[in-house]
Design an enzyme around this catalytic site. Structure first.
Site, PDB file in Angstrom:
ATOM      1  N   ALA A 111      -5.182   6.269 -17.330  1.00  0.00           N
ATOM      2  CA  ALA A 111      -6.504   6.519 -17.056  1.00  0.00           C
ATOM      3  C   ALA A 111      -7.184   7.515 -17.147  1.00  0.00           C
ATOM      4  O   ALA A 111      -6.780   8.632 -16.987  1.00  0.00           O
ATOM      5  CB  ALA A 111      -6.697   5.879 -15.620  1.00  0.00           C
TER       6      ALA A 111
ATOM      7  N   ILE B 186      -4.190 -10.637  -6.167  1.00  0.00           N
ATOM      8  CA  ILE B 186      -3.201 -10.860  -7.035  1.00  0.00           C
ATOM      9  C   ILE B 186      -1.991  -9.765  -6.994  1.00  0.00           C
ATOM     10  O   ILE B 186      -0.818  -9.945  -7.339  1.00  0.00           O
ATOM     11  CB  ILE B 186      -3.497 -10.888  -8.617  1.00  0.00           C
ATOM     12  CG1 ILE B 186      -2.802 -11.174  -9.670  1.00  0.00           C
ATOM     13  CG2 ILE B 186      -4.224  -9.159  -8.981  1.00  0.00           C
ATOM     14  CD1 ILE B 186      -3.454 -11.385 -10.976  1.00  0.00           C
ATOM     15  N   GLN B 187      -2.550  -8.589  -6.463  1.00  0.00           N
ATOM     16  CA  GLN B 187      -1.393  -7.690  -6.217  1.00  0.00           C
ATOM     17  C   GLN B 187      -0.306  -8.005  -5.246  1.00  0.00           C
ATOM     18  O   GLN B 187       0.647  -7.251  -5.307  1.00  0.00           O
ATOM     19  CB  GLN B 187      -2.161  -6.232  -5.615  1.00  0.00           C
ATOM     20  CG  GLN B 187      -3.117  -5.878  -6.850  1.00  0.00           C
ATOM     21  CD  GLN B 187      -4.064  -4.674  -6.333  1.00  0.00           C
ATOM     22  OE1 GLN B 187      -3.968  -3.473  -6.019  1.00  0.00           O
ATOM     23  NE2 GLN B 187      -5.464  -5.386  -5.895  1.00  0.00           N
TER      24      GLN B 187
ATOM     25  N   GLY C  47      -5.641  -0.284  -1.362  1.00  0.00           N
ATOM     26  CA  GLY C  47      -5.539   0.962  -0.709  1.00  0.00           C
ATOM     27  C   GLY C  47      -6.621   1.388   0.077  1.00  0.00           C
ATOM     28  O   GLY C  47      -7.663   2.263  -0.650  1.00  0.00           O
TER      29      GLY C  47
ATOM     30  N   ASP D 144       0.854  -1.373   0.016  1.00  0.00           N
ATOM     31  CA  ASP D 144      -0.018  -0.019  -0.120  1.00  0.00           C
ATOM     32  C   ASP D 144       0.863   1.162  -0.032  1.00  0.00           C
ATOM     33  O   ASP D 144       0.427   2.524  -0.375  1.00  0.00           O
ATOM     34  CB  ASP D 144      -0.700  -0.025   1.301  1.00  0.00           C
ATOM     35  CG  ASP D 144      -2.113  -0.987   0.978  1.00  0.00           C
ATOM     36  OD1 ASP D 144      -2.301  -1.584  -0.044  1.00  0.00           O
ATOM     37  OD2 ASP D 144      -2.808  -1.254   2.048  1.00  0.00           O
TER      38      ASP D 144
ATOM     39  N   HIS E  73     -12.542   3.932 -25.710  1.00  0.00           N
ATOM     40  CA  HIS E  73     -12.547   3.167 -24.447  1.00  0.00           C
ATOM     41  C   HIS E  73     -12.275   3.985 -23.304  1.00  0.00           C
ATOM     42  O   HIS E  73     -11.767   5.439 -23.789  1.00  0.00           O
ATOM     43  CB  HIS E  73     -11.595   1.860 -24.489  1.00  0.00           C
ATOM     44  CG  HIS E  73     -10.363   2.446 -24.213  1.00  0.00           C
ATOM     45  ND1 HIS E  73      -9.600   2.760 -23.152  1.00  0.00           N
ATOM     46  CD2 HIS E  73      -9.392   2.646 -25.389  1.00  0.00           C
ATOM     47  CE1 HIS E  73      -8.288   2.969 -23.315  1.00  0.00           C
ATOM     48  NE2 HIS E  73      -8.389   2.839 -24.681  1.00  0.00           N
TER      49      HIS E  73
END
Length: 319
Positions: A186, A250-251, A170, A127, A215
């Site tokens: 993003a 997965i992180q 987070g 984090d 997208h």
């Protein structure tokens, strides 16, 4: 300092094994005996401890997770639990302890120090939420894991002309979302430090659609809210087909990056140096490119840093 114990606690992070390796090899190099404490503070209380040697840490620098395993331990929060831990350390003649973990692990390290056990805390959490240090072990790897997944989601998002919400870890610190959002291009980054403005997000998505964007990507830190519910709201307000992906644990896995391996190696070795110098109640960190140490309590009192400049840059580049 003749005997040093090492444990990992709380949520695991890539690079913990590299830190363990550094503690073991640096300690042995300096003539110390190293004791591996399994399953964090729980293993300390229950004496799940064994001596480690050079072979114990062979071929682990590239591995994610922690060979010592980890656990959360409510018993250590009690005075009785800490007395048990202290007794185990005295019986096994462990002179000092290296604790690798996040905020809760640091709190435990502080308690050990208060019991008279020289303790050094090393920041291991994806984090990046320990404000005294620029980086924590595992953060860089987690960022790269998320970024790789963002690239894959971008492919399918473009094919279908969708908006995609990506929820990353987070709770209180949005660093993973912030930096992967910038690096992944993003359209919107939603983090606890700023909060959620649904109307602004919808405006940006419609603005992009109207000028022909194929997208849109939204990166959301888990501390703000759920991606699935947000996706439904956005689809209702904009009419843009929206999919949500929660990355989850997965992180925390995967082979650590070169940065995390090097950071963990430097921090683990510094922790051993401090204990050899009879310096306890210290937290190891990095500022700029320099490894440093400071009082654990002072480290815990420093608030999480928020990179306002990077957040503003991400907004500019997402138009």
């Amino acid at each position: 300092m003749k005997t040093i114990g090492v444990l990992t606690s709380g949520g695991d992070s890539p690079g913990m094994n590299a830190a363990i390796r550094a503690v073991v090899r640096s300690g042995i190099y300096n003539g110390c005996k190293i004791m591996g404490i399994k399953q964090g503070y729980s293993g300390l209380i229950n004496a799940k401890i064994e001596e480690m040697n050079l072979s114990s840490v062979a071929d682990i620098i590239h591995r994610g997770g922690t060979i010592l395993r980890t656990a959360r331990c409510e018993e250590f929060r009690t005075e009785e639990g800490r007395k048990k831990a202290l007794n185990v350390l005295k019986v096994l003649k462990i002179d000092g302890v290296v604790v690798i973990g996040g905020d809760g692990s640091f709190q435990g390290a502080k308690k050990l120090s208060e019991l008279g056990i020289p303790t050094v805390a090393v920041p291991g959490t994806i984090d990046n939420d320990l404000g005294y240090s620029d980086y924590t072990i595992g953060f860089d790897t987690a960022m790269n894991t998320v970024l790789d997944a963002i690239s894959k989601i971008r492919d399918t998002s473009t094919s279908h002309g969708r908006a995609n919400i990506i929820e990353v870890m987070g709770r209180h610190c949005g660093d993973i979302a912030l930096y992967t959002g910038l690096a992944g291009g993003a359209e919107s980054i939603i983090i606890p430090e700023v909060g959620l403005d649904i109307d602004e997000i919808c405006r940006k998505l419609l603005q992009g659609k109207n000028r022909g964007k194929l997208h849109s990507l939204i990166v959301l830190a888990e501390g703000v809210g759920g991606a699935i519910d947000l996706g439904k709201i956005i689809e209702e307000k904009t009419g843009i087909e929206t999919r949500s992906t929660v990355f989850g644990h997965i992180q925390r896995g995967g082979s650590p990056t070169a940065f995390d391996r090097i950071l963990a190696s430097k921090m683990g070795a510094r922790a051993v140096d401090l204990l050899i110098e009879e310096k306890g109640n210290r937290a190891v960190g990095i500022k700029g490119n320099q490894i440093f140490d400071m009082d654990i309590e002072e480290a815990l009192n420093i608030e999480n840093k928020f990179d306002q400049e990077t957040f503003e840059l991400a907004k500019i580049l997402s138009i």
